[in-house]
Design a protein around this motif. Sequence first.
Motif, PDB file in Angstrom:
ATOM      1  N   GLY A 247      38.459  35.563  40.815  1.00 30.92           N
ATOM      2  CA  GLY A 247      38.860  34.162  41.082  1.00 30.92           C
ATOM      3  C   GLY A 247      39.920  33.792  41.858  1.00 30.92           C
ATOM      4  N   ARG A 248      40.740  34.953  42.036  1.00 36.44           N
ATOM      5  CA  ARG A 248      42.206  34.979  42.843  1.00 36.44           C
ATOM      6  C   ARG A 248      41.587  35.362  44.494  1.00 36.44           C
ATOM      7  NH1 ARG A 248      44.783  37.724  38.763  1.00 36.44           N
ATOM      8  NH2 ARG A 248      43.828  39.723  39.598  1.00 36.44           N
TER       9      ARG A 248
ATOM     10  N   LYS B 296      40.036  32.504  46.097  1.00 32.28           N
ATOM     11  CA  LYS B 296      41.082  31.324  46.417  1.00 32.28           C
ATOM     12  C   LYS B 296      41.755  31.923  47.616  1.00 32.28           C
ATOM     13  CE  LYS B 296      41.592  29.412  41.852  1.00 32.28           C
ATOM     14  NZ  LYS B 296      42.278  29.144  40.604  1.00 32.28           N
TER      15      LYS B 296
END
Length: 159
Positions: free
Chosen positions: A151-152, A155
């Motif tokens: 997820g990081r 992003k």
Amino acid sequence: MAKEQGRKIVAQNKKARHDYAIEDTFEAGMVLQGTEVKSLRLGRASLVDGFVDIDHGEAWLHGVHIPEYSQGTWTNHSARRKRKLLLNRVEIDKIERRVNEKGLTVVPLSIYFLDGRAKVEIALAKGKKSWDKRHSIAERTAKRETEQAVGRRLKGMRD
């Protein structure tokens, strides 16, 4: 009066999924008294000490606590009485055979209402050892950390 639709969960045995490795699940009806149904509709039940026993070709639910109905009279039920489960003959035979040959146990996972009828979800389960529990916790933690890292990364953040 409108008939109930869908599934309304009354009680869950979350500790069972932690203490046992679930192999197979079954849905069973229960033979209940009127005050037991009213008490369940109020959302009051505990599955913590519950287990299922096969006796003379019938499945019985033991140790499940459904408290007495507060507005019941002398017709009130006993809180920890054994309750008969409604299963097909094939399902009862399958459960009995697997319990006898593999040393499994049968535990209740949840009690719920399905379209207005009280049901219990039971599972064939094998007890976990303490190292099994630690292993499953470590797997769950590792999976959560990888999902967070992905997820990081998506992003655009650095690790």
